[in-house]
Design a protein around this motif. Structure first.
Motif, PDB file in Angstrom:
ATOM      1  N   ARG A  73       3.962   8.490   3.897  1.00 35.24           N
ATOM      2  CA  ARG A  73       4.603   9.492   3.047  1.00 35.24           C
ATOM      3  C   ARG A  73       4.696   8.914   1.649  1.00 35.24           C
ATOM      4  NH1 ARG A  73      10.093   9.012   1.815  1.00 35.24           N
ATOM      5  NH2 ARG A  73      11.015   7.249   2.909  1.00 35.24           N
ATOM      6  N   PHE A  74       4.530   9.793   0.682  1.00 34.88           N
ATOM      7  CA  PHE A  74       4.645   9.376  -0.713  1.00 34.88           C
ATOM      8  C   PHE A  74       6.125   9.211  -1.035  1.00 34.88           C
ATOM      9  CE2 PHE A  74       0.587  11.624  -0.525  1.00 34.88           C
ATOM     10  CZ  PHE A  74      -0.243  10.664  -1.072  1.00 34.88           C
ATOM     11  N   THR A  75       6.487   8.052  -1.564  1.00 35.83           N
ATOM     12  CA  THR A  75       7.895   7.795  -1.874  1.00 35.83           C
ATOM     13  C   THR A  75       8.177   7.874  -3.364  1.00 35.83           C
ATOM     14  OG1 THR A  75       7.433   5.422  -1.822  1.00 35.83           O
ATOM     15  CG2 THR A  75       8.331   6.401   0.178  1.00 35.83           C
ATOM     16  N   ARG A  76       7.185   7.547  -4.187  1.00 32.51           N
ATOM     17  CA  ARG A  76       7.384   7.578  -5.641  1.00 32.51           C
ATOM     18  C   ARG A  76       6.040   7.832  -6.309  1.00 32.51           C
ATOM     19  NH1 ARG A  76       8.821   2.761  -9.418  1.00 32.51           N
ATOM     20  NH2 ARG A  76       7.937   1.605  -7.687  1.00 32.51           N
ATOM     21  N   ILE A  77       6.040   8.782  -7.225  1.00 29.92           N
ATOM     22  CA  ILE A  77       4.834   9.085  -7.996  1.00 29.92           C
ATOM     23  C   ILE A  77       5.272   9.348  -9.434  1.00 29.92           C
ATOM     24  CG2 ILE A  77       2.947  10.722  -8.364  1.00 29.92           C
ATOM     25  CD1 ILE A  77       3.077  11.318  -5.330  1.00 29.92           C
ATOM     26  N   ALA A  78       4.631   8.685 -10.365  1.00 32.01           N
ATOM     27  CA  ALA A  78       4.826   8.962 -11.788  1.00 32.01           C
ATOM     28  C   ALA A  78       3.434   9.028 -12.404  1.00 32.01           C
ATOM     29  CB  ALA A  78       5.673   7.883 -12.456  1.00 32.01           C
ATOM     30  N   CYS A  79       3.086  10.155 -12.931  1.00 33.82           N
ATOM     31  CA  CYS A  79       1.746  10.389 -13.455  1.00 33.82           C
ATOM     32  C   CYS A  79       1.298   9.271 -14.393  1.00 33.82           C
ATOM     33  CB  CYS A  79       1.721  11.734 -14.190  1.00 33.82           C
ATOM     34  SG  CYS A  79       0.080  12.224 -14.694  1.00 33.82           S
ATOM     35  N   ASP A  80       0.125   8.732 -14.113  1.00 27.59           N
ATOM     36  CA  ASP A  80      -0.508   7.668 -14.898  1.00 27.59           C
ATOM     37  C   ASP A  80       0.265   6.345 -14.872  1.00 27.59           C
ATOM     38  OD1 ASP A  80      -2.294   9.679 -15.497  1.00 27.59           O
ATOM     39  OD2 ASP A  80      -1.609   9.944 -17.559  1.00 27.59           O
ATOM     40  N   PHE A  83       2.154   4.876  -8.010  1.00 26.29           N
ATOM     41  CA  PHE A  83       1.800   5.546  -6.757  1.00 26.29           C
ATOM     42  C   PHE A  83       2.420   4.666  -5.684  1.00 26.29           C
ATOM     43  CE2 PHE A  83      -1.029   5.311  -3.117  1.00 26.29           C
ATOM     44  CZ  PHE A  83      -1.756   6.488  -3.017  1.00 26.29           C
ATOM     45  N   GLU A  84       3.338   5.224  -4.895  1.00 25.59           N
ATOM     46  CA  GLU A  84       3.981   4.407  -3.855  1.00 25.59           C
ATOM     47  C   GLU A  84       4.037   5.200  -2.563  1.00 25.59           C
ATOM     48  OE1 GLU A  84       7.589   1.636  -4.356  1.00 25.59           O
ATOM     49  OE2 GLU A  84       8.420   3.508  -3.564  1.00 25.59           O
ATOM     50  N   ILE A  85       3.713   4.500  -1.463  1.00 29.25           N
ATOM     51  CA  ILE A  85       3.768   5.123  -0.142  1.00 29.25           C
ATOM     52  C   ILE A  85       4.558   4.233   0.820  1.00 29.25           C
ATOM     53  CG2 ILE A  85       1.575   6.366  -0.362  1.00 29.25           C
ATOM     54  CD1 ILE A  85       0.354   4.164   1.541  1.00 29.25           C
ATOM     55  N   GLU A  86       5.072   4.876   1.852  1.00 27.58           N
ATOM     56  CA  GLU A  86       5.599   4.172   3.017  1.00 27.58           C
ATOM     57  C   GLU A  86       4.637   4.476   4.151  1.00 27.58           C
ATOM     58  OE1 GLU A  86       9.514   3.893   5.955  1.00 27.58           O
ATOM     59  OE2 GLU A  86       9.363   5.552   4.539  1.00 27.58           O
ATOM     60  N   HIS A  87       4.034   3.429   4.700  1.00 29.24           N
ATOM     61  CA  HIS A  87       3.103   3.583   5.820  1.00 29.24           C
ATOM     62  C   HIS A  87       3.929   3.595   7.092  1.00 29.24           C
ATOM     63  CE1 HIS A  87      -0.029   2.360   8.732  1.00 29.24           C
ATOM     64  NE2 HIS A  87      -0.794   3.096   7.948  1.00 29.24           N
ATOM     65  N   GLY A  90       1.902   2.229  13.139  1.00 37.21           N
ATOM     66  CA  GLY A  90       1.347   0.879  13.344  1.00 37.21           C
ATOM     67  C   GLY A  90       2.087  -0.146  12.516  1.00 37.21           C
ATOM     68  N   HIS A  91       1.402  -0.712  11.541  1.00 43.37           N
ATOM     69  CA  HIS A  91       2.027  -1.687  10.645  1.00 43.37           C
ATOM     70  C   HIS A  91       2.884  -0.935   9.628  1.00 43.37           C
ATOM     71  CE1 HIS A  91      -0.400  -4.968  12.179  1.00 43.37           C
ATOM     72  NE2 HIS A  91      -1.465  -4.184  12.081  1.00 43.37           N
ATOM     73  N   HIS A  92       4.197  -1.155   9.673  1.00 49.28           N
ATOM     74  CA  HIS A  92       5.082  -0.503   8.711  1.00 49.28           C
ATOM     75  C   HIS A  92       5.113  -1.329   7.428  1.00 49.28           C
ATOM     76  CE1 HIS A  92       8.945   0.546   6.773  1.00 49.28           C
ATOM     77  NE2 HIS A  92       8.546   1.762   7.097  1.00 49.28           N
ATOM     78  N   PHE A  93       4.876  -0.655   6.292  1.00 48.35           N
ATOM     79  CA  PHE A  93       4.943  -1.339   5.002  1.00 48.35           C
ATOM     80  C   PHE A  93       5.129  -0.311   3.901  1.00 48.35           C
ATOM     81  CE2 PHE A  93       0.374  -0.625   5.828  1.00 48.35           C
ATOM     82  CZ  PHE A  93      -0.015   0.060   4.690  1.00 48.35           C
ATOM     83  N   TYR A  94       5.492  -0.820   2.740  1.00 46.71           N
ATOM     84  CA  TYR A  94       5.498  -0.033   1.502  1.00 46.71           C
ATOM     85  C   TYR A  94       4.383  -0.578   0.631  1.00 46.71           C
ATOM     86  CZ  TYR A  94      10.030   1.924   2.700  1.00 46.71           C
ATOM     87  OH  TYR A  94      11.047   2.598   3.327  1.00 46.71           O
ATOM     88  N   GLN A 112       1.971  -4.853  -1.494  1.00 45.57           N
ATOM     89  CA  GLN A 112       2.166  -4.342  -0.142  1.00 45.57           C
ATOM     90  C   GLN A 112       3.264  -5.185   0.502  1.00 45.57           C
ATOM     91  OE1 GLN A 112      -1.454  -4.364   2.125  1.00 45.57           O
ATOM     92  NE2 GLN A 112      -0.573  -3.186   3.812  1.00 45.57           N
ATOM     93  N   VAL A 113       4.386  -4.541   0.858  1.00 44.62           N
ATOM     94  CA  VAL A 113       5.566  -5.242   1.363  1.00 44.62           C
ATOM     95  C   VAL A 113       5.818  -4.868   2.820  1.00 44.62           C
ATOM     96  CG1 VAL A 113       8.038  -5.653   1.057  1.00 44.62           C
ATOM     97  CG2 VAL A 113       6.589  -5.234  -0.950  1.00 44.62           C
ATOM     98  N   PHE A 114       5.904  -5.890   3.658  1.00 39.20           N
ATOM     99  CA  PHE A 114       6.171  -5.703   5.081  1.00 39.20           C
ATOM    100  C   PHE A 114       7.651  -5.953   5.378  1.00 39.20           C
ATOM    101  CE2 PHE A 114       1.726  -6.431   4.589  1.00 39.20           C
ATOM    102  CZ  PHE A 114       1.142  -5.569   5.493  1.00 39.20           C
ATOM    103  N   ASP A 115       8.097  -5.535   6.557  1.00 36.14           N
ATOM    104  CA  ASP A 115       9.518  -5.631   6.905  1.00 36.14           C
ATOM    105  C   ASP A 115       9.988  -7.069   7.114  1.00 36.14           C
ATOM    106  OD1 ASP A 115       9.648  -2.858   6.817  1.00 36.14           O
ATOM    107  OD2 ASP A 115       9.348  -2.629   8.970  1.00 36.14           O
ATOM    108  N   THR A 116       9.116  -7.910   7.677  1.00 41.09           N
ATOM    109  CA  THR A 116       9.511  -9.289   7.978  1.00 41.09           C
ATOM    110  C   THR A 116       8.413 -10.269   7.578  1.00 41.09           C
ATOM    111  OG1 THR A 116       8.562  -9.294  10.207  1.00 41.09           O
ATOM    112  CG2 THR A 116      10.857  -8.515  10.020  1.00 41.09           C
ATOM    113  N   VAL A 117       8.811 -11.502   7.363  1.00 38.83           N
ATOM    114  CA  VAL A 117       7.854 -12.571   7.086  1.00 38.83           C
ATOM    115  C   VAL A 117       6.921 -12.739   8.277  1.00 38.83           C
ATOM    116  CG1 VAL A 117       7.621 -15.058   6.701  1.00 38.83           C
ATOM    117  CG2 VAL A 117       9.387 -13.765   5.483  1.00 38.83           C
ATOM    118  N   GLU A 118       7.475 -12.707   9.469  1.00 38.14           N
ATOM    119  CA  GLU A 118       6.685 -12.908  10.695  1.00 38.14           C
ATOM    120  C   GLU A 118       5.567 -11.870  10.790  1.00 38.14           C
ATOM    121  OE1 GLU A 118       5.226 -12.254  14.582  1.00 38.14           O
ATOM    122  OE2 GLU A 118       6.758 -10.903  13.775  1.00 38.14           O
ATOM    123  N   HIS A 119       5.900 -10.607  10.543  1.00 38.66           N
ATOM    124  CA  HIS A 119       4.894  -9.545  10.605  1.00 38.66           C
ATOM    125  C   HIS A 119       3.811  -9.788   9.552  1.00 38.66           C
ATOM    126  CE1 HIS A 119       3.942  -4.942  10.399  1.00 38.66           C
ATOM    127  NE2 HIS A 119       2.931  -5.651  10.800  1.00 38.66           N
TER     128      HIS A 119
END
Length: 146
Positions: A73-80, A83-87, A90-94, A112-119
């Motif tokens: 899902r798109f979480t943040r968009i500012a023209c030009d 562009f930010e999504i939350e995946h 499967g692998h959850h990330f922003y 690309q940011v994951f929930d945990t260091v381990e992941h």
């Protein structure tokens, strides 16, 4: 919560085009299908509601023929600018892609940011290679300039 730097992949690329030209390749689903994913992948985009809260459903087709359904899902968009999504599957990330005007074009900042260091550590090598290829493919699509 674990520090962002220890659970994320960050990279930058200078693309010799204006932020509006780069953003155009990121906001048009036909063009996104041309560059999204690592080298060798193709995409079928089923839904692309390019607005905050909008759904993005696609199937990535691997070079070996394996299909990878994706939901974000798109979480943040500012023209030009951003562009930010939350995946979500499967692998959850922003994923945040920021565009900054720079001498010679646009500096694309990809994080690309994951929930945990381990992941993150489990897939860090793949992610680093895939993200570098993704940026190369984005640059090529921008320079084709549809």
């Amino acid at each position: 919560m674990e520090p962002l730097e220890s659970r994320s992949d960050s990279r930058e690329k200078l693309i010799p085009a204006s932020p509006s030209k780069v953003f155009a390749a990121m906001s048009d689903p036909v063009r996104v299908a041309q560059w999204w994913g690592p080298a060798g992948f193709t995409n079928t985009i089923h839904e692309f509601e390019f607005e905050p809260g909008g759904r993005w459903l696609l199937t990535m087709h691997g070079p070996d023929g394996t299909d990878y359904p994706n939901e974000s899902r798109f979480t943040r968009i500012a023209c030009d600018q951003v562009f930010e999504i939350e995946h979500l599957g499967g692998h959850h990330f922003y994923l945040t892609i920021e565009l900054e005007p720079a001498d010679g074009g646009t500096r694309v900042k990809w994080r690309q940011v994951f929930d945990t260091v381990e992941h993150y550590e489990r897939i860090a090598q793949f992610v680093a290679t895939a993200n570098e290829q993704n940026l190369e493919r984005l640059a090529a699509e921008v320079l084709r300039g549809h």
